[in-house]
Design an enzyme around this catalytic site. Structure first.
Site, PDB file in Angstrom:
ATOM      1  N   ASP A  77     -69.908 -62.206  55.670  1.00 24.66           N
ATOM      2  CA  ASP A  77     -69.204 -63.158  54.739  1.00 24.66           C
ATOM      3  C   ASP A  77     -70.485 -63.533  53.622  1.00 24.66           C
ATOM      4  OD1 ASP A  77     -67.738 -64.785  53.302  1.00 24.66           O
ATOM      5  OD2 ASP A  77     -67.691 -66.106  54.762  1.00 24.66           O
ATOM      6  N   LYS A  79     -70.363 -63.406  50.434  1.00 26.05           N
ATOM      7  CA  LYS A  79     -69.898 -63.783  49.162  1.00 26.05           C
ATOM      8  C   LYS A  79     -70.866 -63.364  47.989  1.00 26.05           C
ATOM      9  CE  LYS A  79     -66.967 -67.481  50.741  1.00 26.05           C
ATOM     10  NZ  LYS A  79     -67.631 -67.569  52.076  1.00 26.05           N
ATOM     11  N   HIS A  81     -72.395 -62.507  44.433  1.00 26.47           N
ATOM     12  CA  HIS A  81     -71.969 -62.875  43.092  1.00 26.47           C
ATOM     13  C   HIS A  81     -73.283 -62.460  42.263  1.00 26.47           C
ATOM     14  CE1 HIS A  81     -69.826 -65.774  40.257  1.00 26.47           C
ATOM     15  NE2 HIS A  81     -69.997 -64.688  39.743  1.00 26.47           N
ATOM     16  N   ASP A  82     -73.345 -61.576  41.324  1.00 26.46           N
ATOM     17  CA  ASP A  82     -74.539 -61.341  40.579  1.00 26.46           C
ATOM     18  C   ASP A  82     -73.985 -60.354  39.426  1.00 26.46           C
ATOM     19  OD1 ASP A  82     -77.309 -61.387  39.364  1.00 26.46           O
ATOM     20  OD2 ASP A  82     -77.826 -62.051  41.543  1.00 26.46           O
ATOM     21  N   GLY A 229     -62.529 -70.735  63.346  1.00 25.22           N
ATOM     22  CA  GLY A 229     -63.799 -71.176  63.628  1.00 25.22           C
ATOM     23  C   GLY A 229     -64.035 -72.262  64.897  1.00 25.22           C
TER      24      GLY A 229
HETATM   25  O1  C5P Z   1     -64.036 -74.019  61.684  1.00 19.96           O
HETATM   26  P1  C5P Z   1     -63.025 -73.368  60.694  1.00 19.96           P
HETATM   27  O2  C5P Z   1     -61.728 -72.591  61.301  1.00 19.96           O
HETATM   28  O3  C5P Z   1     -62.564 -74.481  59.536  1.00 19.96           O
HETATM   29  O4  C5P Z   1     -63.926 -72.358  59.751  1.00 19.96           O
HETATM   30  C1  C5P Z   1     -63.397 -71.653  58.919  1.00 19.96           C
HETATM   31  C2  C5P Z   1     -64.330 -70.701  58.211  1.00 19.96           C
HETATM   32  O5  C5P Z   1     -63.962 -69.991  57.052  1.00 19.96           O
HETATM   33  C3  C5P Z   1     -65.895 -71.161  57.882  1.00 19.96           C
HETATM   34  O6  C5P Z   1     -66.932 -70.195  57.916  1.00 19.96           O
HETATM   35  C4  C5P Z   1     -65.525 -71.269  56.431  1.00 19.96           C
HETATM   36  O7  C5P Z   1     -66.715 -71.542  55.669  1.00 19.96           O
HETATM   37  C5  C5P Z   1     -64.637 -70.062  55.933  1.00 19.96           C
HETATM   38  N1  C5P Z   1     -63.925 -70.200  54.810  1.00 19.96           N
HETATM   39  C6  C5P Z   1     -63.041 -71.299  54.707  1.00 19.96           C
HETATM   40  N2  C5P Z   1     -62.420 -71.173  53.356  1.00 19.96           N
HETATM   41  C7  C5P Z   1     -62.465 -70.248  52.531  1.00 19.96           C
HETATM   42  C8  C5P Z   1     -63.502 -69.231  52.710  1.00 19.96           C
HETATM   43  C9  C5P Z   1     -64.154 -69.372  53.827  1.00 19.96           C
HETATM   44  O8  C5P Z   1     -62.803 -72.292  55.424  1.00 19.96           O
HETATM   45  N3  C5P Z   1     -61.924 -70.299  51.388  1.00 19.96           N
END
Ligand code: C5P
Length: 251
Positions: A77, A79, A81-82, A229
């Protein structure tokens, strides 16, 4: 080596044939490689993929991802962007790891997206398995933040417009909120993946996530992959927490 990669490529099942377990992606938001590898060992065989974000990748680098993929396929992940050439070259470098998924920001624009698609397709033509997702609108951006960036209108409308752009450019899917998955599926088709973070099992703490959905709701809305997460990584028994979420998806 080539044979191994080709065999793994066959793991890229069509979205409709993915099992609930295949659809569960665990965000490894842990500070060190040691902790991440220990968590991977506990979750191996119980989840479809592990997500490595910028923090862990910047701290531990490509060698760590190589080790992790011995346990479970990785969604890198980053992401990106450039400008188009920079993104293409960065992808070419990181695709040597053959992650299961990689992502770029849609906001890089159509030419950047096409450069990213070219890099990923060349990798697959050489036997790799990576699919490319485009991040639509970060869920941390609300209507006010988007207005400050010069975008009038609702985040969900912008997310749909960005998803259509990513689809036209040839990306394999998007990262979006589960609240937008159904409209993106309708506009771009079932085969265009929707990977959705912000998933919370029924009754779990939402922590800092604002617009959450349960695993069952997210599946119903058309999420291809569900990112979870802390409900797993902070659980007393992460393997049991992952199994419970898979059971909730199966039910
Ligand atoms: O702990 P949790 O379930 O909230 O983790 C969600 C994961 O998804 C984290 O790594 C967070 O940075 C990522 N994420 C997010 N929302 C987004 C993009 C990525 O929560 N729009």
């Amino acid at each position: 080596m080539v044979l191994r990669i080709i065999r793994e490529s066959s793991l890229n099942a069509a979205p409709s044939s993915l099992t609930p377990r295949d659809r569960l992606v665990v965000a490894l938001d842990l500070p060190t490689a040691g902790e991440a590898l220990a968590m991977a060992e506990r979750l191996a065989g119980r989840v479809g993929m592990l997500k490595v974000g910028l923090e862990l990748f910047c701290a531990e680098g490509p060698a760590f991802v190589r080790d992790l993929q011995k346990q479970v396929p990785v969604f890198l992940d980053l992401k990106l962007h450039d400008i188009p050439t920079t993104v293409r070259r960065a992808l070419e470098a990181v695709l040597k790891l053959d992650p299961r998924l990689i992502n770029v920001h849609t906001q890089g624009g159509p030419v950047m997206l096409e450069a990213a698609v070219e890099a990923v397709r060349a990798h697959r033509a050489a036997g790799g398995r990576t699919e490319l997702l485009a991040v639509t609108v970060l869920t941390s951006l609300d209507r006010e933040a988007l207005a400050a960036l010069g975008h009038a209108g609702r985040p969900e409308d912008l997310a749909l417009a960005y998803a259509k752009l990513a689809h036209r450019a040839g990306c394999d899917g998007v990262v979006c909120s589960a609240w937008e998955a159904a409209s993106i599926r309708e506009a771009c088709g079932e085969a265009f993946h929707r990977l959705t973070p912000g998933i919370r099992p029924a009754g779990a703490a939402t922590q800092d996530q604002a617009r959450v959905m349960t695993p069952a709701q997210a599946l119903k809305q058309g999420s291809t992959w569900l990112v979870v997460g802390r409900p797993i990584t902070h659980a007393a028994d992460p393997a049991a927490a992952a199994e419970a979420i898979v059971a909730e998806m199966e039910a």
